[in-house]
Design an enzyme around this catalytic site. Structure first.
Site, mmCIF file in Angstrom:
data_model
loop_
_atom_site.group_PDB
_atom_site.id
_atom_site.type_symbol
_atom_site.label_atom_id
_atom_site.label_comp_id
_atom_site.label_asym_id
_atom_site.label_seq_id
_atom_site.Cartn_x
_atom_site.Cartn_y
_atom_site.Cartn_z
ATOM 1 N N HIS A 180 10.229 -2.275 -0.257
ATOM 2 C CA HIS A 180 10.368 -0.820 -0.092
ATOM 3 C C HIS A 180 9.754 -0.358 1.235
ATOM 4 O O HIS A 180 10.332 0.478 1.923
ATOM 5 C CB HIS A 180 9.685 -0.073 -1.246
ATOM 6 N N ASP A 189 17.057 -0.208 -1.390
ATOM 7 C CA ASP A 189 16.135 -1.037 -2.155
ATOM 8 C C ASP A 189 16.873 -2.221 -2.785
ATOM 9 O O ASP A 189 17.395 -2.108 -3.885
ATOM 10 C CB ASP A 189 15.495 -0.151 -3.244
ATOM 11 N N HIS A 214 5.339 -1.728 -16.084
ATOM 12 C CA HIS A 214 6.175 -0.913 -15.198
ATOM 13 C C HIS A 214 6.865 0.144 -16.060
ATOM 14 O O HIS A 214 7.389 -0.163 -17.117
ATOM 15 C CB HIS A 214 7.205 -1.811 -14.503
ATOM 16 N N HIS A 230 7.332 4.786 -10.552
ATOM 17 C CA HIS A 230 8.158 5.162 -9.402
ATOM 18 C C HIS A 230 7.951 6.650 -9.169
ATOM 19 O O HIS A 230 7.722 7.412 -10.104
ATOM 20 C CB HIS A 230 9.624 4.874 -9.687
ATOM 21 N N ASP A 270 5.011 -2.015 -2.504
ATOM 22 C CA ASP A 270 6.143 -2.934 -2.560
ATOM 23 C C ASP A 270 6.570 -3.249 -1.124
ATOM 24 O O ASP A 270 6.904 -2.351 -0.350
ATOM 25 C CB ASP A 270 7.286 -2.279 -3.356
ATOM 26 N N ARG A 272 16.199 0.740 -19.613
ATOM 27 C CA ARG A 272 17.397 1.500 -19.249
ATOM 28 C C ARG A 272 17.804 2.543 -20.290
ATOM 29 O O ARG A 272 18.914 3.059 -20.259
ATOM 30 C CB ARG A 272 18.567 0.556 -18.973
ATOM 31 N N GLU A 279 9.288 -9.431 -7.832
ATOM 32 C CA GLU A 279 10.365 -8.860 -8.649
ATOM 33 C C GLU A 279 11.691 -9.375 -8.103
ATOM 34 O O GLU A 279 12.575 -8.594 -7.760
ATOM 35 C CB GLU A 279 10.329 -7.333 -8.585
ATOM 36 N N HIS A 336 16.093 -6.275 -3.445
ATOM 37 C CA HIS A 336 15.131 -7.373 -3.317
ATOM 38 C C HIS A 336 15.839 -8.687 -3.009
ATOM 39 O O HIS A 336 16.913 -8.945 -3.515
ATOM 40 C CB HIS A 336 14.335 -7.528 -4.612
ATOM 41 N N TYR A 339 13.147 2.984 -16.179
ATOM 42 C CA TYR A 339 13.856 3.511 -15.004
ATOM 43 C C TYR A 339 14.303 4.966 -15.112
ATOM 44 O O TYR A 339 14.457 5.636 -14.097
ATOM 45 C CB TYR A 339 15.112 2.669 -14.726
ATOM 46 N N HIS A 392 3.691 -5.583 -4.799
ATOM 47 C CA HIS A 392 4.989 -6.118 -5.208
ATOM 48 C C HIS A 392 5.514 -6.886 -4.003
ATOM 49 O O HIS A 392 5.856 -6.289 -2.989
ATOM 50 C CB HIS A 392 5.963 -4.984 -5.565
ATOM 51 N N GLU A 427 3.983 3.756 -6.824
ATOM 52 C CA GLU A 427 4.666 2.745 -6.015
ATOM 53 C C GLU A 427 5.432 3.402 -4.876
ATOM 54 O O GLU A 427 6.240 4.309 -5.093
ATOM 55 C CB GLU A 427 5.629 1.923 -6.895
HETATM 56 ZN ZN ZN Z 1 12.587 -2.247 -5.540
HETATM 57 ZN ZN ZN Z 2 8.484 -2.852 -6.922
#
Ligand code: ZN
Ligand code: ZN
Length: 289
Positions: free
Chosen positions: A188, A235, A70, A110, A185, A38, A267, A237, A73, A222, A152
């Site tokens: 997603h 999005d 990964h 991403h 994913d 972050r 995730e 999860h 963000y 994912h 992704e």
């Molecule tokens: Zn997600």
């Molecule tokens: Zn993912």
């Protein structure tokens, strides 16, 4: 267990702890951030931590093909040209470098947001950023082997790039490096409008993926259930089987013959309903049912 499955795990206290965090609950696949996801700040990896991580991974028996990093963000690889875009490319170059150091062959990225500049502009920026970063890492690749950038699929949030299989295909076609694959994913895909709730729907989706992109490009799944409805473009999860994809859908994905052998990362959150061990048990039950 014949399926390679695990979680996104924490690196708190040092990168090498991720291997223990995965092993102790019985995972044979895992994903990490190499730093705080972050923020922009990053410390150079400590040589001893890198050594410890590689040693622990070797002794864990986990196949490195089932290990992924990964991206953090904040980077936006589809942003219009400017400060954010420049920092994002630098960040991709840096994460690629860290993957080479750690000998982790998969880097999940991403696809970012065009921020209102239009989908075509976003795609062009994304392609340019991946091409720039892979060009930059050519010498590392010669020395240290392969790292594959895994694009992704997105949930199709406002201004986002890459929720449709056709768009992902057009992005792949424009990237010059062969070291690019796909991370799919399930949450997603479902949020983007691909129904996965039955065996039939799943088969249709996987066949569609195969005919548009090619399953050989799919390197990682994912596996996340979705809190929101089909086509919501949101999005969120959910625990395995407790969301809108549900038990039938999750089970169909886990048992799909054409997806056999693809490493799976969950995730899912840990809360009062379930922790990672609970979700792993459920997923294995569904895979073997
Ligand atoms: Zn997600
Ligand atoms: Zn993912």
């Amino acid at each position: 267990m014949n399926v390679q499955i695990g979680f996104h795990v924490s690196i708190a206290g040092g990168l090498q702890n991720a291997v223990d965090n995965a092993s102790k609950i019985g995972c044979n696949a895992f994903q990490i951030f190499t730093r705080n996801p972050r923020g922009w700040a990053e410390k150079v990896l400590n040589a001893r931590d890198v050594q410890m991580f590689k040693l622990k991974l070797r002794h864990s028996g986990i196949n490195s093909d089932a290990v992924a990093v990964h991206m953090p963000y904040l980077p936006n690889l589809s942003a219009p040209t400017g400060e954010l875009y420049k920092k994002s490319i630098d960040s991709l170059i840096s994460e690629l470098h860290r993957c080479f150091q750690l000998e982790i062959p998969n880097l999940v990225v991403h696809l970012g947001s065009h921020l209102g500049s239009g989908p075509q502009n976003g795609i062009d920026q994304l392609v340019n950023s991946v091409n720039t970063a892979t060009d930059h890492s050519k010498s590392s690749r010669r020395k240290n082997g392969k790292v594959i950038i895994l694009l992704e699929n997105s949930a199709g949030q406002k201004n986002s790039i890459g929720s449709k299989l056709e768009d992902i295909k057009s992005i792949l076609d424009k990237i010059s490096s062969k070291n690019v694959g796909i991370c799919m994913d399930t949450c997603h895909a479902f949020a983007a409008g691909y129904d996965l709730r039955s065996e039939k729907k799943n088969d249709d989706f996987v066949d569609k993926f195969d005919s548009i992109i090619g399953l050989e490009k799919l390197r990682l799944i994912h596996l996340n259930d979705s809190e929101k409805e089909l086509g919501s473009h949101i999005d969120r999860h959910e625990h395995i089987g407790l969301g809108k994809i549900g038990v039938k859908g999750m089970s169909a994905i886990l048992k799909n013959r054409k997806l056999k052998g693809k490493p799976i990362i969950m995730e899912t959150k840990e809360d009062s309903v379930r922790n990672n061990l609970d979700n792993l048990r459920v997923a294995l039950e569904l895979a073997n049912s």
